[in-house]
Design a protein around this motif. Structure first.
Motif, PDB file in Angstrom:
ATOM      1  N   PHE A  90       0.861  -1.184   0.000  1.00 37.39           N
ATOM      2  CA  PHE A  90       0.000   0.000   0.000  1.00 37.39           C
ATOM      3  C   PHE A  90       0.898   1.234   0.000  1.00 37.39           C
ATOM      4  O   PHE A  90       1.494   1.564   1.024  1.00 37.39           O
ATOM      5  N   MET A  93       0.864   4.218   2.658  1.00 34.87           N
ATOM      6  CA  MET A  93       0.897   3.896   4.076  1.00 34.87           C
ATOM      7  C   MET A  93       2.336   3.571   4.469  1.00 34.87           C
ATOM      8  O   MET A  93       3.149   3.205   3.622  1.00 34.87           O
ATOM      9  N   GLN A  97       2.347   0.418   9.037  1.00 36.54           N
ATOM     10  CA  GLN A  97       0.916   0.244   8.746  1.00 36.54           C
ATOM     11  C   GLN A  97       0.687  -0.922   7.786  1.00 36.54           C
ATOM     12  O   GLN A  97      -0.258  -1.696   7.949  1.00 36.54           O
ATOM     13  N   LEU A 101      -1.477  -4.300   8.635  1.00 39.55           N
ATOM     14  CA  LEU A 101      -2.580  -4.787   7.792  1.00 39.55           C
ATOM     15  C   LEU A 101      -2.389  -6.264   7.472  1.00 39.55           C
ATOM     16  O   LEU A 101      -3.361  -7.000   7.313  1.00 39.55           O
ATOM     17  N   ALA A 103      -1.469  -8.375   9.510  1.00 37.09           N
ATOM     18  CA  ALA A 103      -1.984  -9.103  10.677  1.00 37.09           C
ATOM     19  C   ALA A 103      -3.461  -8.792  10.912  1.00 37.09           C
ATOM     20  O   ALA A 103      -3.976  -8.979  12.018  1.00 37.09           O
ATOM     21  N   TYR A 104      -4.140  -8.331   9.859  1.00 40.24           N
ATOM     22  CA  TYR A 104      -5.538  -7.879  10.009  1.00 40.24           C
ATOM     23  C   TYR A 104      -6.456  -8.945  10.597  1.00 40.24           C
ATOM     24  O   TYR A 104      -7.363  -8.652  11.356  1.00 40.24           O
ATOM     25  N   THR A 105      -6.208 -10.208  10.252  1.00 42.68           N
ATOM     26  CA  THR A 105      -7.118 -11.267  10.702  1.00 42.68           C
ATOM     27  C   THR A 105      -6.834 -11.714  12.132  1.00 42.68           C
ATOM     28  O   THR A 105      -7.575 -12.519  12.684  1.00 42.68           O
ATOM     29  N   ARG A 106      -5.749 -11.200  12.722  1.00 44.64           N
ATOM     30  CA  ARG A 106      -5.384 -11.689  14.046  1.00 44.64           C
ATOM     31  C   ARG A 106      -5.840 -10.732  15.141  1.00 44.64           C
ATOM     32  O   ARG A 106      -5.814  -9.523  14.968  1.00 44.64           O
ATOM     33  N   ARG A 149       4.751  -8.636   5.236  1.00 48.03           N
ATOM     34  CA  ARG A 149       3.319  -8.416   5.431  1.00 48.03           C
ATOM     35  C   ARG A 149       2.567  -9.744   5.382  1.00 48.03           C
ATOM     36  O   ARG A 149       1.672  -9.989   6.190  1.00 48.03           O
TER      37      ARG A 149
END
Lengths: 236, 293
Positions: A90, A93, A97, A101, A103-106, A149
């Motif tokens: 991204f 960002m 950041q 992102l 680790a968004y699901t954690r 990431r």
């Protein structure tokens, strides 16, 4: 039982078939290379496995569950990470950041912090640049960020699409060293590469894709010494 | 000099209402990649809901505002699900644009059917009158508009930069496929964007009708277009850009209405837009998009 099992997978772009019914398996702990020329369908294969492209037929199973129709964001949650072709970080960002992102699901903050430390220790350059915007990193650094990431989701399997594309030889070696390290720490790897020599040198097994069909399957060592493969993909 | 400052403050006030609407426009554009031309009519719906609760049912003002926000949020989400989502994979982006114009007419005509065509007098939701600061007389509505928009923008910036759903919105705006590979539900994020944009439009509607109290089914049309202009002016897709664009537009409009001509003020606003776009085609805060070779 195979961790990832693809059976007779077909994909069409409009009326043009991109995958004509391919089957392959990835077992836990393996490094599998998918090699082939430009336009053979390597990226399409990965995109279909993670649900970015709908399939026109066939079946994809991951950890024993049918994921053929599962949307990408749920597949990630099941433990599959995908490092897309061209990094796709991204750009507006920061490095931090971007990693968060990943680790968004954690949910567990302590586990996320531990993963972050692990990624920073594996990619010290990212740690130096935590506050820098991802779009301002060099190509090699962006590739490291894309890999870091993906690792932030703590995946069981990681799909990598052309990680060496457009990188200087020094970075290529570094990236492949990291793939080997990730694999040795227990993550299964499905690697798509045009750099067949490099890919075969770290893979356990390999599949060769030609215009939408798998034409050769074999142990990576054997393929490295196969005359036909050497001629077609290793430039000899 | 006193009248100039009064005009400037009135311009800031109108501009901050445009800014709230423009932010909704720009967020939806940034994340769903579509121009939601029905956004202005959500303002009108919000104002009618508040009017019905406060003036028809004689219920407290706060309840009217809360009802307007809730109804508009649900309406925005419903419009997205019913009218726009099925077209998201359509081959031409025009399909969803034309649908948005259709939704805009649908909302206006529904309001016409329910509330009739004669304008309603909206009573201001601001409980206090003029404020005297030195030689300046400033209407309460003006101050409330400016304060509310500042608070909303501040809260939105916090939400986007500090929360997970906010980061998901930023990620979706930059690269939808990559965002979904992070485990972000793109559809869910688009729904959230419509919900936030529509809730802000409801507040804008209440503020707008408190300042300019005639309410009719076409009340939202012109402010909607102006807010769209403000969003383009500031660089579509950029929240700070929409804020600056909205404020500038309000100030230009009020100043040209007072010092040049009240009939020409809209023409002047649009002329300024054309001039800005001639010099900076991507708007004030817009990023210059580089062509890939």
């Amino acid at each position: 039982m195979a961790m990832l099992k693809v059976t007779d997978l077909k994909v069409n772009y409009g009326i043009i078939p991109a995958l004509k019914g391919i089957s392959f398996e990835v077992n836990e702990g393996e490094v599998i290379a998918l090699i082939g020329a430009n336009g053979a369908g390597k990226t399409t294969t990965l995109h279909t496995v993670t649900g970015l492209i709908p399939s026109a037929g066939g079946k994809i199973e991951f950890l024993g569950k049918d994921i053929t129709l599962t949307p990408p964001h749920q597949i990630v949650k099941m433990g599959m990470a995908h490092v897309p072709e061209g990094r796709r970080v991204f750009p507006d960002m920061t490095v931090y950041q971007n990693l968060m992102l990943g680790a968004y699901t954690r949910k567990n903050a302590a586990e996320k912090e531990a993963s972050l430390e692990l990624v920073y220790s594996r990619f010290p350059r990212l740690k130096e640049r935590t506050k820098q915007l991802a779009g301002t990193l060099s190509g090699g650094e962006q590739q490291m960020l894309a890999m870091g990431r993906a690792l932030m989701s703590h995946p069981r399997i990681i799909l990598m699409d052309e990680p060496s594309m457009g990188l200087s030889p020094i970075y290529v070696n570094e990236i492949f060293d990291i793939i080997e390290k990730v694999s040795s720490e227990g993550t299964t790897v499905l690697l798509v590469e045009q750099n067949a020599r490099k890919a075969l040198s770290i893979a356990d097994r390999a599949y060769v894709l030609e215009t939408g069909s798998i034409t050769t399957i074999g142990q990576a060592d054997a393929l490295l010494h196969d005359d036909a493969i050497r001629k077609a993909y290793l430039g000899e | 000099m006193v009248s100039f400052f009064t005009n400037l403050i009135n311009g800031l006030s109108l501009g901050s209402i445009y800014a709230i609407i423009a932010i909704g426009y720009t967020m939806v554009y940034g994340i769903a990649k579509m121009l939601n031309f029905a956004h202005g009519d959500i303002i009108m719906v919000g104002a009618f809901i508040a009017y019905t609760v406060i003036s028809t049912f004689k219920l407290p003002v706060w309840l009217g505002i809360v009802a307007a926000v809730i109804v508009c949020t649900c309406l925005g989400v419903a419009i997205e699900k019913i009218a726009y989502k099925p077209l998201r994979k359509a081959s031409s982006p025009l399909a969803v644009l034309i649908t948005a114009i259709g939704v805009s007419y649908f909302l206006q005509n529904s309001a016409l059917l329910i509330f009739g065509s004669d304008p309603k007098m909206f009573s201001s939701v601001v409980p206090f009158g003029n404020l005297t600061i030195g030689p300046l007389q400033i209407p309460g509505t003006t101050i409330v508009s400016i304060v509310v928009s500042l608070v909303l923008v501040g809260a939105l910036q916090l939400f986007i930069n500090k929360t997970k759903p906010g980061q998901a919105m930023l990620a979706c705006a930059q690269d939808r496929d990559a965002a979904s590979l992070m485990g972000i539900s793109v559809n869910g994020t688009i729904t959230l964007t419509f919900a936030i944009g529509s809730a802000m439009a409801a507040i804008a509607g209440v503020l707008l009708c408190s300042a300019y109290p005639t309410l009719s089914p076409t009340t939202g049309a012109m402010p909607g277009i102006k807010a769209f202009v403000a969003a383009v002016f500031g660089g579509i897709g950029s929240i700070p850009g929409a804020m600056i664009g909205g404020l500038l537009l309000g100030i230009i409009e009020i100043l040209s209405r007072s010092y040049i001509s009240s009939q020409l003020s809209d023409a002047i606003v649009f002329s300024v837009l054309i001039l800005v776009l001639l010099v900076r085609p991507t708007g004030i805060m817009g990023k210059v998009i580089q062509e890939k070779v």
